[in-house]
Design a protein around this motif. Sequence first.
Motif, PDB file in Angstrom:
ATOM      1  N   GLU A   1       0.826  -1.201   0.000  1.00  7.32           N
ATOM      2  CA  GLU A   1       0.000   0.000   0.000  1.00  7.32           C
ATOM      3  C   GLU A   1       0.869   1.263   0.000  1.00  7.32           C
ATOM      4  N   ALA A   2       1.956   1.240   0.754  1.00  2.00           N
ATOM      5  CA  ALA A   2       2.856   2.397   0.796  1.00  2.00           C
ATOM      6  C   ALA A   2       3.422   2.698  -0.589  1.00  2.00           C
ATOM      7  N   SER A   3       3.780   1.643  -1.324  1.00  2.00           N
ATOM      8  CA  SER A   3       4.330   1.864  -2.664  1.00  2.00           C
ATOM      9  C   SER A   3       3.275   2.461  -3.592  1.00  2.00           C
ATOM     10  N   LEU A   4       2.034   1.985  -3.498  1.00  2.00           N
ATOM     11  CA  LEU A   4       0.954   2.532  -4.325  1.00  2.00           C
ATOM     12  C   LEU A   4       0.683   3.998  -3.983  1.00  2.00           C
ATOM     13  N   ARG A   5       0.667   4.306  -2.694  1.00  2.00           N
ATOM     14  CA  ARG A   5       0.407   5.691  -2.272  1.00  2.00           C
ATOM     15  C   ARG A   5       1.580   6.597  -2.623  1.00  2.00           C
ATOM     16  N   LEU A   6       2.783   6.103  -2.468  1.00  2.00           N
ATOM     17  CA  LEU A   6       3.968   6.868  -2.873  1.00  2.00           C
ATOM     18  C   LEU A   6       3.885   7.239  -4.351  1.00  2.00           C
ATOM     19  N   LEU A   7       3.421   6.301  -5.171  1.00  2.00           N
ATOM     20  CA  LEU A   7       3.328   6.499  -6.609  1.00  2.00           C
ATOM     21  C   LEU A   7       2.106   7.322  -7.018  1.00  2.00           C
ATOM     22  N   GLY A   8       1.245   7.614  -6.046  1.00  2.00           N
ATOM     23  CA  GLY A   8       0.051   8.402  -6.343  1.00  2.00           C
ATOM     24  C   GLY A   8      -1.002   7.644  -7.125  1.00  2.00           C
ATOM     25  N   ILE A   9      -1.005   6.313  -7.001  1.00  2.00           N
ATOM     26  CA  ILE A   9      -1.982   5.480  -7.707  1.00  2.00           C
ATOM     27  C   ILE A   9      -3.283   5.450  -6.913  1.00  2.00           C
ATOM     28  N   GLY A  10      -4.398   5.711  -7.599  1.00  2.00           N
ATOM     29  CA  GLY A  10      -5.679   5.765  -6.900  1.00  2.00           C
ATOM     30  C   GLY A  10      -6.847   5.710  -7.855  1.00  2.00           C
ATOM     31  N   ARG A  11      -7.859   6.493  -7.568  1.00  2.00           N
ATOM     32  CA  ARG A  11      -9.098   6.481  -8.348  1.00  2.00           C
ATOM     33  C   ARG A  11      -8.815   6.716  -9.841  1.00  2.00           C
ATOM     34  N   ASP A  12      -9.545   5.951 -10.662  1.00  2.00           N
ATOM     35  CA  ASP A  12      -9.442   5.985 -12.130  1.00  2.00           C
ATOM     36  C   ASP A  12      -8.204   5.268 -12.651  1.00  2.00           C
ATOM     37  N   ASP A  13      -7.367   4.736 -11.767  1.00  2.00           N
ATOM     38  CA  ASP A  13      -6.199   3.961 -12.193  1.00  2.00           C
ATOM     39  C   ASP A  13      -6.519   2.469 -12.138  1.00  2.00           C
ATOM     40  N   GLU A  14      -5.791   1.697 -12.940  1.00  2.00           N
ATOM     41  CA  GLU A  14      -5.912   0.241 -12.934  1.00  2.00           C
ATOM     42  C   GLU A  14      -4.579  -0.386 -12.544  1.00  2.00           C
ATOM     43  N   VAL A  15      -4.676  -1.483 -11.789  1.00  2.00           N
ATOM     44  CA  VAL A  15      -3.483  -2.231 -11.386  1.00  2.00           C
ATOM     45  C   VAL A  15      -3.727  -3.696 -11.727  1.00  2.00           C
ATOM     46  N   ILE A  16      -2.839  -4.276 -12.527  1.00  2.00           N
ATOM     47  CA  ILE A  16      -2.978  -5.676 -12.937  1.00  2.00           C
ATOM     48  C   ILE A  16      -2.431  -6.580 -11.843  1.00  2.00           C
ATOM     49  N   VAL A  17      -3.239  -7.575 -11.478  1.00  2.00           N
ATOM     50  CA  VAL A  17      -2.892  -8.488 -10.381  1.00  2.00           C
ATOM     51  C   VAL A  17      -3.189  -9.930 -10.807  1.00  2.00           C
ATOM     52  N   PRO A  18      -2.514 -10.897 -10.197  1.00  2.00           N
ATOM     53  CA  PRO A  18      -2.822 -12.292 -10.516  1.00  2.00           C
ATOM     54  C   PRO A  18      -4.063 -12.776  -9.774  1.00  2.00           C
TER      55      PRO A  18
END
Length: 413
Positions: A63-80
Amino acid sequence: MEKREISFSPPDITDLEIAEVIRTLKSGWITTGPRTKLFEKKIAAYCGTGRAAALNSATACLEASLRLLGIGRDDEVIVPTYTYTASVSPVCHVGAKPVMVDVAPGAYEMDYDAMEHAITEKTKAIIPVDLGGVICDYEKIFEIIERKKALFSPSNKLQEAIGRIVVIADSAHAFGAKKLIGGSWKRCGAIADFTSFSFHAVKNLTTAEGGALTWRKIEGIEDEWIYRQLMLLSLHGQSKDALAKNRTGAWEYDILFPGYKWNMTDVMGAIGLKQLERYPDILKKRCRIIETYDKAFRPLGIQVRKHFDKGQASSGHLYLMRIPGIGETERNRIISLMAEEGVASNVHYKPLPMLTAYKELGFDMKDYPNAYRQYENEITLPLHTCLKNEDIEYIITKVVEVIRRVGELDHAV
């Protein structure tokens, strides 16, 4: 054969860790302090990175890495699809959309062709999972990302500095794993853009709870700046941590933003420091156990996770095996019969679309047939450094006996 009681994954704690915890408790500093900071330095040195940030879980690291990168609403993250919820829940926490990809047929990793097709102009990150301690094919992942680079639209300076989709490895299982990349060996932690590790009680290296985040050098961005942002995120956005505030006359602080409470304590760091000293021997023992299991099970037609080859050295975290020709019912019966014989086993993992939380997000297991086929006949055996040779022999004997009792693999066992 006399019945034995074998736990699935107890922590391997010795007098070294106990003595260091006692010293910590007596030191008067038990929260984030000198031992945590030393642990971070040793993790970075071990992985071959400039810095590392120790937090209270691998989930917090993701979560820290996602927040550091500013990833949030309207973004997509590919996961297995084939992973534990902790790989994906941080994506939901930050308000981004998880885009699930099936595994390749007969594999535990994402189908990389399907991953490529899942990339859109909204894709900001991919979270591969190094399941069981086996490092994913990051060369393939980066190759795909480069091909899709024109679709990437950065929304802040850090994303702009990276200039493409960010690879955030869930390496909760893979601390200490190595892979041959570009002709040289690289340790997990220095391969993906960001890498999260878990030091939970069942992991190879434990701090009871805890985790660490490492990252590769980003052109134009100082490692110290990244570390500083992670520390702010991990402690309420407070401009000074407890160690800095404790200096005489240095009580004043500010809250730069409403942050989180993700810090690792010195009690946890103390355990980690001694575990890290012992870690080379821990990895060697895990390797020996895997070799013994493989020698016993492969000739029987049991499919096992490949941990070691010329270009790969796993951390040996989980021993995943699949019994061909059976389904969930038979698999669960084998696990129950093994428990009656005193051997605790497990399943890694129930694919996410089978779980209520992800069903309610609209995911349907029918869309991920390969993941289901991996899951329905998978059994995870005990693999830990508290196992004695007699325990390993007992487990092997009971696996063969129980499979015969269930009536499967009669042609082979």
